[in-house]
Design an enzyme around this catalytic site. Structure first.
Site, short mmCIF file in Angstrom:
data_model
loop_
_atom_site.label_atom_id
_atom_site.label_comp_id
_atom_site.label_asym_id
_atom_site.label_seq_id
_atom_site.Cartn_x
_atom_site.Cartn_y
_atom_site.Cartn_z
N LYS A 1 55.22 57.75 37.14
CA LYS A 1 54.62 56.84 36.16
C LYS A 1 55.26 55.46 36.24
CE LYS A 1 52.16 55.48 32.69
NZ LYS A 1 50.73 55.23 32.88
N SER B 1 45.25 36.20 52.39
CA SER B 1 45.49 37.42 51.65
C SER B 1 44.20 37.84 50.92
CB SER B 1 46.66 37.20 50.69
OG SER B 1 47.33 38.39 50.43
#
Length: 348
Positions: free
Chosen positions: A231, A179
């Site tokens: 948001k 990763s």
């Protein structure tokens, strides 16, 4: 007996409460200390690996050989070293390089979920770039199973500084570079891996628990006010909608595309559609998929380099206050426990 049992139970409960309070206080102290501007001065430490290897060799020779054999060996090694130094100096002068032997700077990076070791890495690279020349090289020994996107992105950018200066960069993976860890490794000119090291995991994930139904069952309201349509999307306590999930899914796909593009640019020989599935492979399998260039441990590689170069392990050391060290240790322990339960949050 009943009194003793009840008294023991009371002590156990009291001790549990006291320990819990101490853990919370120490963790909060660590967080507050890290929130402040760093004031501790750090310094660079060097370990000359050639000398260490020579000391190990001499220790074994003294244990195995008699004094006459040792004397003959020392004389032969002295003659050999003198001849190699003369030949090396002549070769470097003919090629226009400096009179010193090439230097190899070894950097160690052990990454956690937040890639906190990037702070040390950036200081080590800054120090190395201040003295390294084009005939030198940097070896980054990486060990990480990934973590936060922005943190490992910065780690990869720090390694890119080495290549931007025209200095060779080799990444060595002895255990795992998956990763975000592989994102850092693929910056290097060459990647070496142990045969059973874990490589890959070119993917992105996000997961979190949601307690909305539990709160609703107990008639507990949770309110969150935002300005901006996105948001906040998925939350731990609020009610998540299909629209929220779709937005997070799209964000993950966008990050994955950036990740794939980054790997493709740094490893053009890789079939990105084959390897960008989130899977991991062991070293031999990774070599077949061109995720790495050679099967070799970092130890074997560095010992070979000691034959032709001066090899230095570089380490940036920063002394932290006791309160901060305690806070970081407790927080790290709690973070690991939380990871086991929740898995990792949004990260490579």
């Amino acid at each position: 007996m009943e009194f003793i049992y009840e008294y023991g139970l009371f002590l156990a409960k009291s001790a549990t409460v006291v320990v819990a309070i101490i853990v919370v206080l120490v963790a909060m102290t660590g967080i507050m200390m890290r929130g402040k501007q760093r004031t501790a001065e750090g310094h660079i430490e060097l370990k000359h690996l050639n000398e260490r290897l020579q000391e190990m060799r001499e220790s074994l020779q003294h244990a195995l050989l008699d004094k006459h054999e040792l004397k003959r060996l020392a004389k032969a090694e002295k003659v050999k070293a003198k001849a190699e130094a003369k030949a090396g100096k002549k070769s470097r002068q003919e090629s226009g390089e400096s009179g010193r032997k090439p230097a190899v700077f070894v950097l160690n990076f052990a990454g956690d979920i937040r890639a906190q070791a990037v702070h040390q890495l950036r200081e080590e690279i800054t120090a190395v770039l201040a003295v390294a020349g084009p005939h030198d090289q940097v070896v980054a020994r990486l060990e990480s199973s990934g973590g936060m996107v922005h943190a490992y992105g910065l780690g990869a950018s720090q390694l890119q500084r080495v290549k931007d200066k025209g200095i060779r960069l080799t990444a060595c993976v002895d255990k795992v570079a998956a990763s975000g860890g592989y994102m850092m490794a693929c910056v290097a000119d060459r990647i070496l891996s142990a045969p059973f090291a874990v490589i890959g995991s070119i993917g992105v994930l996000a997961q979190l628990p949601n307690f909305h139904r539990l709160l609703k069952k107990h008639d507990i309201d949770y309110e969150m006010l935002t300005a901006g349509e996105y948001k906040r999307t998925l939350t731990v306590f609020g009610e998540n909608t299909d629209k929220d999930r779709a937005k997070v899914k799209q964000d993950l796909e966008d990050i994955h595309d950036l990740f794939k593009t980054f790997v493709r640019e740094n490893r053009p020989a890789v079939d990105i559609n084959e390897v960008a599935t989130g899977e991991v492979w062991y070293g031999r399998q990774a070599l077949e998929r061109r995720l790495i260039d050679e099967l070799k441990t970092s130890d074997a590689f560095l010992i070979d380099l000691c034959e032709t170069a001066e090899v230095y392990e570089v380490r940036y050391v920063e002394k932290k206050p006791l309160q901060e060290r305690l806070g970081l240790n407790i927080e790290t322990a709690l973070e690991r426990l939380l990871q086991r339960w929740l898995g990792r949050n949004t990260h490579y």
